[in-house]
Write an enzyme that holds these catalytic residues in place. Structure first.
Site, short mmCIF file in Angstrom:
data_model
loop_
_atom_site.label_atom_id
_atom_site.label_comp_id
_atom_site.label_asym_id
_atom_site.label_seq_id
_atom_site.Cartn_x
_atom_site.Cartn_y
_atom_site.Cartn_z
N THR A 265 38.92 59.32 54.18
CA THR A 265 39.87 59.48 55.28
C THR A 265 39.37 58.78 56.56
O THR A 265 40.17 58.22 57.30
CB THR A 265 40.06 60.97 55.58
N PHE A 395 44.07 66.75 61.31
CA PHE A 395 42.94 67.43 60.68
C PHE A 395 43.33 68.79 60.12
O PHE A 395 42.46 69.63 59.87
CB PHE A 395 41.78 67.55 61.67
N CYS A 402 39.99 70.85 58.86
CA CYS A 402 38.88 69.98 58.47
C CYS A 402 37.54 70.44 59.06
O CYS A 402 37.41 70.57 60.28
CB CYS A 402 39.18 68.57 58.95
MN1 MNH Z 1 38.61 66.50 56.33
C1 MNH Z 1 39.96 69.44 55.21
C2 MNH Z 1 41.73 65.44 57.30
C3 MNH Z 1 37.21 63.69 57.72
C4 MNH Z 1 35.59 67.34 54.98
N1 MNH Z 1 40.50 67.29 56.26
C5 MNH Z 1 40.84 68.55 55.78
C6 MNH Z 1 42.25 68.77 55.99
C7 MNH Z 1 42.73 67.63 56.56
C8 MNH Z 1 41.64 66.71 56.74
C9 MNH Z 1 44.20 67.36 56.94
C10 MNH Z 1 43.04 70.02 55.61
C11 MNH Z 1 43.71 69.83 54.26
C12 MNH Z 1 44.58 70.99 53.83
O1 MNH Z 1 44.99 71.83 54.63
O2 MNH Z 1 44.88 71.04 52.62
N2 MNH Z 1 39.34 64.83 57.28
C13 MNH Z 1 40.66 64.60 57.58
C14 MNH Z 1 40.76 63.35 58.28
C15 MNH Z 1 39.47 62.87 58.40
C16 MNH Z 1 38.59 63.82 57.77
C17 MNH Z 1 42.06 62.72 58.74
C18 MNH Z 1 38.97 61.60 59.04
C19 MNH Z 1 39.63 60.87 59.89
N3 MNH Z 1 36.74 65.63 56.33
C20 MNH Z 1 36.35 64.55 57.04
C21 MNH Z 1 34.92 64.40 56.96
C22 MNH Z 1 34.46 65.43 56.18
C23 MNH Z 1 35.60 66.21 55.78
C24 MNH Z 1 34.13 63.30 57.64
C25 MNH Z 1 33.05 65.77 55.78
C26 MNH Z 1 31.96 65.29 56.34
N4 MNH Z 1 37.92 68.06 55.25
C27 MNH Z 1 36.62 68.21 54.77
C28 MNH Z 1 36.53 69.45 54.02
C29 MNH Z 1 37.78 70.08 54.11
C30 MNH Z 1 38.64 69.18 54.90
C31 MNH Z 1 35.29 69.95 53.32
C32 MNH Z 1 38.19 71.43 53.52
C33 MNH Z 1 37.85 72.51 54.53
C34 MNH Z 1 38.24 73.90 54.07
O3 MNH Z 1 39.29 74.07 53.46
O4 MNH Z 1 37.46 74.81 54.34
#
Ligand code: MNH
Length: 457
Positions: A265, A395, A402
Site C-alpha cells: 500500500t 487508513f 491501520c
Molecule cells: Mn495498513 C489495516 C491502509 C500501510 C499494517 N491498513 C489497514 C486498513 C486500511 C489500511 C484501510 C483497514 C482495513 C480494514 O478495515 O479492513 N495501510 C493502509 C494504507 C497504507 C498502509 C493506505 C499505506 C499508505 N499498513 C501499512 C503499513 C503497515 C500496515 C506500513 C505495517 C507496517 N494495516 C496494517 C495492519 C492492519 C492494517 C497490520 C490490520 C490492523 C488490524 O486490523 O488490527
C-alpha cells in the site's frame, strides 16, 4: 437496493463486471446507481457503499464494526488470523494488537528512521547506476518492501542487487489475486472445480512464501534473542497482563501480513503521488521549494527524524494522492445490532457492506464539483476542519484501523522529500494512468526520467 441493469436469472450481474478490474467496474456503476447499491454474483449478494454520507455512518464505531467481506474471508486461506484478516472477536486479534502496538509508538518510529534513510540511500545508488527512465511502481515496491523487512524483521532481502523485484512480490500478487477471484465463486456453477484449479495454480507461490517465512523465523531463532523489532516481540514477549504468547502458526500469519500490508500500500501511495507530481509542474515546484527551504542547498541532505513532520506541503500531496487513489481501496463494515441507514435500508447483525473509498473520497457533496481534480490544498487545516467527520478514511477506521499508519506516513514523506530534493522528474506526457488491481491498487507502466537537481540556495 439499486443494481446494475441487465441482471440475469441464475448468474445475476456477472456480465457487469470486468473480472480483472472489479474495483473499476464498481466505481463505474456507482456513478449511475448512487450512494448504495447491490451486486449479485450467482446467488451471492454484495452491498457497496459509494456515498460519503453513508460511508461516514458506517464508520460510527458504536453501531458498526469491521466485517470481513468475501475477498478478506478468502484471504484467510493465506493470512489466517493475522491482524488484518482476523475477526475482532478472535483471541489472536486482541493479543497480537496489544503485543505489537509498542512497535508503532513514536520511540519505535525513531528507531526505524535510520533504516528508512539507509534503504533509500541504496535506492539512489541503484538509480545512479541505471540508464534511462525508472519504472516507478517497481522501484517504489523494491524500496518499501526492503524498508519493511529490515525494520520489522531485521532481514535484508537484497532488493537492489537485481533489476527485478524480490520473488516474494510476484508470489504475493498471485496470492492476492487468487483470494480476489475465490471470493466470487462460492455459489457459481462449477465453482468448486474452478476454486481447486485456482488454488493449484497458486500452490507453488504459496510454498515459496511459506519457505521464505520459515527461513526468516529459523534464522532468528538460531541467533541471539532480541525483542528490538516486530519479529523479536512476536517470538519473545508474553502479554504484559495475561502472559499469553502468539503460537507458531499465528506468527507465520503475522509475518506474511506485515510483509504484504507493510509495503504494498505504501508503494502504491508513493507511486500515485509521483504520478500526480509529474503531471502538475506547479505542484512539483511548490513541493521542491519546500524541500529547499527545509533541507537547504545540499541535494544529498537528509532530514532528521523530527524534521519529517515539517514537510506540510508534501503531506498534503500524499493525502490528496490517497484521496483519489486510496491504495487499500475498500473495507467491510457490519452492524452490531439491527440498524436502519439514512438511505432507508435496514441492516441486521451478519449483514455487511463494502465501503468503496475512491467513490466516497470523490463525492461532490463533500469534495465539491472539482472532486476529480488533484488539489493538495484541500488538506489545508482550515479546509479539512470544515469537512464532516469520517469522510476521509484511507487508513480505515476505529479499533481495526491501520496499525502502520505512522510508519507509512513517515516513510512516504521522507522518501518524497529526499527524492524531490535530489532529482527533477519528467514523465511521459503520453502516459495514460493504468491502475492494476490485486485487492490493493498500483499504477502500472508509469515511468519517470530522473535528472540530478541543483537545489535553490
Ligand atoms: Mn495498513 C489495516 C491502509 C500501510 C499494517 N491498513 C489497514 C486498513 C486500511 C489500511 C484501510 C483497514 C482495513 C480494514 O478495515 O479492513 N495501510 C493502509 C494504507 C497504507 C498502509 C493506505 C499505506 C499508505 N499498513 C501499512 C503499513 C503497515 C500496515 C506500513 C505495517 C507496517 N494495516 C496494517 C495492519 C492492519 C492494517 C497490520 C490490520 C490492523 C488490524 O486490523 O488490527
Amino acid at each position: 437496493f439499486p443494481h446494475p441493469p441487465g441482471r440475469l436469472r441464475f448468474v445475476g450481474d456477472v456480465r457487469s463486471v470486468d473480472p480483472s478490474r472489479p474495483l473499476m467496474s464498481m466505481l463505474q456503476h456507482a456513478r449511475t446507481l448512487g450512494e448504495i447499491f447491490e451486486f449479485q454474483v450467482f446467488d451471492q449478494k454484495f452491498v457497496f457503499v459509494a456515498g460519503a454520507r453513508l460511508g461516514a455512518e458506517l464508520c460510527d464505531e458504536s453501531r458498526f464494526g469491521k466485517d470481513l467481506p468475501p475477498a478478506l474471508t478468502s484471504l484467510r486461506e493465506f493470512a489466517g488470523d493475522g491482524l488484518f484478516t482476523a475477526f475482532t472477536e478472535e483471541r489472536n486479534w486482541g493479543l497480537a494488537h496489544d503485543l505489537l502496538r509498542p512497535a508503532f509508538t513514536r520511540p519505535a518510529m525513531q528507531s526505524y528512521h535510520p533504516i528508512m534513510v539507509e534503504t533509500l540511500d541504496e535506492l539512489f545508488a541503484y538509480w545512479d547506476h541505471q540508464e534511462g527512465p525508472v519504472d516507478v511502481s517497481r522501484d517504489m515496491t523494491k524500496l518499501t518492501m526492503e524498508t519493511l523487512s529490515r525494520a520489522a524483521f531485521s532481514k535484508d532481502f537484497g532488493s537492489f542487487t537485481s533489476t527485478e523485484v524480490h520473488p516474494f512480490v510476484p508470489a504475493m500478487i498471485s496470492a492476492l489475486r487468487t483470494a480476489q477471484r475465490l471470493a466470487t465463486l462460492d455459489t457459481a456453477p462449477g465453482g468448486a472445480l474452478i476454486k481447486r484449479r485456482l488454488r493449484r495454480r497458486n500452490a507453488p507461490h504459496q510454498a515459496y512464501v511459506d519457505d521464505l517465512i520459515d527461513g526468516v523465523v529459523a534464522e532468528r531463532r538460531a541467533g541471539p534473542a532480541s525483542d528490538h523489532d516486530l519479529l523479536g516481540i512476536m517470538l519473545q514477549t508474553p502479554h504484559p497482563e495475561t502472559g499469553e504468547r502468539l503460537d507458531d502458526l499465528n506468527i507465520r500469519f503475522q509475518i506474511l501480513t506485515f510483509l504484504v500490508a507493510g509495503h504494498e500500500t505504501t508503494s502504491g501511495a508513493l507511486s500515485f503521488a509521483l504520478y500526480y507530481l509529474a503531471r502538475h509542474p506547479e505542484i512539483l515546484a511548490r513541493a521542491q521549494a519546500e524541500t529547499d527551504e527545509i533541507l537547504g542547498p545540499d541535494p544529498d541532505a537528509v532530514p532528521e527524524f523530527e524534521q519529517v513532520a515539517k514537510f506540510r506541503y508534501l503531506r498534503r500531496v500524499l493525502d490528496e494522492a490517497l484521496r483519489l487513489w486510496p491504495t487499500a481501496p475498500a473495507f467491510g463494515r457490519g452492524p452490531r445490532e439491527e440498524v436502519t441507514l439514512s438511505s432507508g435500508h435496514t441492516m441486521r447483525p451478519g449483514d455487511w457492506a463494502i465501503v468503496m473509498l475512491p467513490a466516497m473520497h470523490r463525492d461532490p457533496e463533500v469534495w465539491g464539483e472539482d472532486a476529480e481534480e488533484f488539489d493538495p490544498d484541500r488538506f489545508l487545516p482550515e479546509r479539512s476542519r470544515a469537512r464532516p467527520a469520517h469522510t476521509y478514511k484511507p487508513f480505515g477506521t476505529g479499533e481495526r484501523a491501520c496499525i502502520g499508519r505512522q510508519f507509512a506516513l513517515h516513510e512516504s514523506i521522507l522518501v518524497l522529500a529526499r527524492l524531490l530534493h535530489r532529482y527533477d522528474l519528467s514523465g511521459d506526457p503520453g502516459y495514460v494512468l493504468d491502475v492494476s488491481e490485486r485487492l490493493t491498487i498500483m499504477p502500472e507502466g508509469f515511468e519517470l526520467t530522473l535528472t540530478p537537481r541543483t537545489p535553490a540556495a
